[in-house]
Design a protein around this motif. Structure first.
Motif, PDB file in Angstrom:
ATOM      1  N   UNK A 127      33.345  47.243  34.234  1.00 39.56           N
ATOM      2  CA  UNK A 127      33.470  46.096  35.230  1.00 39.56           C
ATOM      3  C   UNK A 127      32.754  45.005  34.978  1.00 39.56           C
ATOM      4  N   UNK A 128      31.868  44.759  33.872  1.00 34.74           N
ATOM      5  CA  UNK A 128      31.177  43.776  33.494  1.00 34.74           C
ATOM      6  C   UNK A 128      31.922  42.509  33.342  1.00 34.74           C
ATOM      7  N   UNK A 129      33.014  42.585  33.129  1.00 32.13           N
ATOM      8  CA  UNK A 129      34.319  41.481  32.867  1.00 32.13           C
ATOM      9  C   UNK A 129      34.857  41.148  34.095  1.00 32.13           C
ATOM     10  N   UNK A 150      43.976  35.470  41.186  1.00 33.45           N
ATOM     11  CA  UNK A 150      44.681  35.335  42.636  1.00 33.45           C
ATOM     12  C   UNK A 150      43.738  35.930  43.918  1.00 33.45           C
ATOM     13  N   UNK A 151      42.486  35.653  43.584  1.00 36.28           N
ATOM     14  CA  UNK A 151      41.620  36.404  44.648  1.00 36.28           C
ATOM     15  C   UNK A 151      41.585  38.110  44.641  1.00 36.28           C
ATOM     16  N   UNK A 152      41.966  38.706  43.603  1.00 33.11           N
ATOM     17  CA  UNK A 152      42.079  40.226  43.483  1.00 33.11           C
ATOM     18  C   UNK A 152      41.192  40.500  42.175  1.00 33.11           C
ATOM     19  N   UNK A 153      40.401  41.307  42.504  1.00 35.31           N
ATOM     20  CA  UNK A 153      39.570  41.870  41.324  1.00 35.31           C
ATOM     21  C   UNK A 153      40.262  42.275  40.224  1.00 35.31           C
ATOM     22  N   UNK A 154      39.966  41.797  38.904  1.00 38.96           N
ATOM     23  CA  UNK A 154      40.509  42.334  37.694  1.00 38.96           C
ATOM     24  C   UNK A 154      39.419  42.204  36.713  1.00 38.96           C
ATOM     25  N   UNK A 155      39.922  43.401  35.732  1.00 35.90           N
ATOM     26  CA  UNK A 155      38.944  43.646  34.658  1.00 35.90           C
ATOM     27  C   UNK A 155      39.835  42.804  33.457  1.00 35.90           C
ATOM     28  N   UNK A 156      38.921  41.563  33.026  1.00 32.74           N
ATOM     29  CA  UNK A 156      39.601  40.621  32.284  1.00 32.74           C
ATOM     30  C   UNK A 156      39.730  41.096  30.774  1.00 32.74           C
ATOM     31  N   UNK A 157      39.080  42.277  30.508  1.00 33.82           N
ATOM     32  CA  UNK A 157      39.290  42.986  29.167  1.00 33.82           C
ATOM     33  C   UNK A 157      40.425  43.580  28.921  1.00 33.82           C
ATOM     34  N   UNK A 193      24.853  27.808  46.283  1.00 35.95           N
ATOM     35  CA  UNK A 193      25.352  29.266  45.893  1.00 35.95           C
ATOM     36  C   UNK A 193      25.963  29.711  46.927  1.00 35.95           C
ATOM     37  N   UNK A 194      27.022  30.929  46.260  1.00 35.08           N
ATOM     38  CA  UNK A 194      27.949  31.551  47.226  1.00 35.08           C
ATOM     39  C   UNK A 194      26.893  32.391  47.858  1.00 35.08           C
ATOM     40  N   UNK A 195      27.181  33.025  49.156  1.00 28.59           N
ATOM     41  CA  UNK A 195      26.081  33.696  49.875  1.00 28.59           C
ATOM     42  C   UNK A 195      25.724  35.024  49.263  1.00 28.59           C
ATOM     43  N   UNK A 196      26.781  35.575  48.580  1.00 28.09           N
ATOM     44  CA  UNK A 196      26.794  36.855  47.739  1.00 28.09           C
ATOM     45  C   UNK A 196      25.603  36.547  46.320  1.00 28.09           C
ATOM     46  N   UNK A 197      25.716  35.382  45.813  1.00 29.51           N
ATOM     47  CA  UNK A 197      24.773  35.170  44.697  1.00 29.51           C
ATOM     48  C   UNK A 197      23.564  34.756  45.431  1.00 29.51           C
ATOM     49  N   UNK A 198      23.458  34.232  46.538  1.00 27.59           N
ATOM     50  CA  UNK A 198      21.857  34.060  47.014  1.00 27.59           C
ATOM     51  C   UNK A 198      21.241  35.574  47.584  1.00 27.59           C
ATOM     52  N   UNK A 199      22.291  36.410  48.042  1.00 25.33           N
ATOM     53  CA  UNK A 199      21.709  37.599  48.414  1.00 25.33           C
ATOM     54  C   UNK A 199      21.157  38.378  47.164  1.00 25.33           C
ATOM     55  N   UNK A 211      28.976  40.376  41.001  1.00 27.17           N
ATOM     56  CA  UNK A 211      29.111  39.300  41.856  1.00 27.17           C
ATOM     57  C   UNK A 211      30.558  39.071  42.499  1.00 27.17           C
ATOM     58  N   UNK A 212      31.279  39.156  41.149  1.00 27.51           N
ATOM     59  CA  UNK A 212      32.759  38.567  41.587  1.00 27.51           C
ATOM     60  C   UNK A 212      33.392  39.721  42.566  1.00 27.51           C
ATOM     61  N   UNK A 213      33.188  41.118  42.175  1.00 28.65           N
ATOM     62  CA  UNK A 213      33.573  42.299  42.724  1.00 28.65           C
ATOM     63  C   UNK A 213      33.173  42.204  44.115  1.00 28.65           C
ATOM     64  N   UNK A 214      31.891  41.918  44.515  1.00 28.80           N
ATOM     65  CA  UNK A 214      31.279  41.758  45.821  1.00 28.80           C
ATOM     66  C   UNK A 214      32.235  40.658  46.586  1.00 28.80           C
ATOM     67  N   UNK A 215      32.108  39.719  46.205  1.00 30.47           N
ATOM     68  CA  UNK A 215      33.020  38.441  46.782  1.00 30.47           C
ATOM     69  C   UNK A 215      34.340  38.951  47.214  1.00 30.47           C
ATOM     70  N   UNK A 216      34.948  39.719  46.536  1.00 29.44           N
ATOM     71  CA  UNK A 216      36.514  40.354  46.933  1.00 29.44           C
ATOM     72  C   UNK A 216      36.078  41.304  47.670  1.00 29.44           C
ATOM     73  N   UNK A 217      35.226  42.357  47.591  1.00 26.05           N
ATOM     74  CA  UNK A 217      35.004  43.365  48.520  1.00 26.05           C
ATOM     75  C   UNK A 217      35.120  42.953  49.943  1.00 26.05           C
TER      76      UNK A 217
END
Ligand code: FES
Ligand code: FES
Length: 188
Positions: free
Chosen positions: A52-54, A59-66, A90-96, A113-119
């Motif tokens: 999940x590091x990548x 389109x707003x969905x979590x994607x493993x870019x590898x 900062x996005x609230x997730x980044x700030x948290x 962080x990307x994952x949390x935004x989508x979660x």
């Protein structure tokens, strides 16, 4: 016989900007981001879809870019960790994550962080998870408790084991997002 072409020119829409580049058909979105476009916030961990590091948003969905080819990403809206903030805010997730120490070495953090935004968005939209007890649509979203957060973030590994603080950071950002939504709804 003419050999098949092995590269194509694609235009990728990343963080609201268009980037045109010629890539080998085997180039992953992850390698295009990091090696061709210098967007090195997205990290390479396993390169096999396992850590999940990548993680980026497509389109707003979590994607493993590898595991996503760059040529298959044309016409999609791609958001990387460089694009989640609003300007200097900062996005609230980044700030948290910052406020609650949701990281140690930080290598997994862009993906977390990307994952949390989508979660948070998936949960608000009523998507159940594997630990949701009542999955009937009329039951509405389950409380985003630690068990739900851990399950929903389980595709993002942290070798430093900062899971406790990560879950707290996601919970705080989710609570802020729902308060903000409530305020918007009551002031309309
Ligand atoms: S680098 Fe993509 S999932 Fe690990
Ligand atoms: S903070 Fe080090 S791998 Fe997660």
């Amino acid at each position: 016989m003419t050999p098949p072409t092995s590269s194509s020119t694609v235009t990728l829409n990343i963080n609201g900007e268009k980037h045109t580049l010629t890539v080998d058909h085997r180039t992953t979105l992850l390698d295009a981001l990091r090696d061709r476009l210098d967007l090195t916030g997205t990290k390479k961990g396993c390169d096999h879809g396992q850590c999940g590091a990548c993680t980026v948003l497509v389109d707003g969905r979590r994607t493993v870019s590898c595991l996503q080819l760059a040529v298959a990403s044309e016409g999609r809206e791609i958001t990387t960790v460089e694009g989640v903030a609003e300007g200097e805010r900062l996005h609230p997730v980044q700030q948290a994550f910052l406020d609650l120490d949701g990281f140690q070495c930080g290598y997994c953090t862009p993906g977390q962080i990307c994952s949390a935004v989508a979660v948070i968005e998936e949960h608000a939209a009523g998507w159940p998870s594997a630990v949701t007890a009542d999955v009937r649509p009329e039951a509405g979203p389950p409380p985003l408790n630690t068990e739900e957060i851990k399950e929903r973030m389980s595709g993002n590994l942290c070798r430093c084991g900062a899971y406790g603080q990560i879950a707290q950071a996601v919970a705080r950002a989710a609570a802020e997002a729902s308060t903000e939504k409530l305020t918007e709804e009551t002031t309309v």
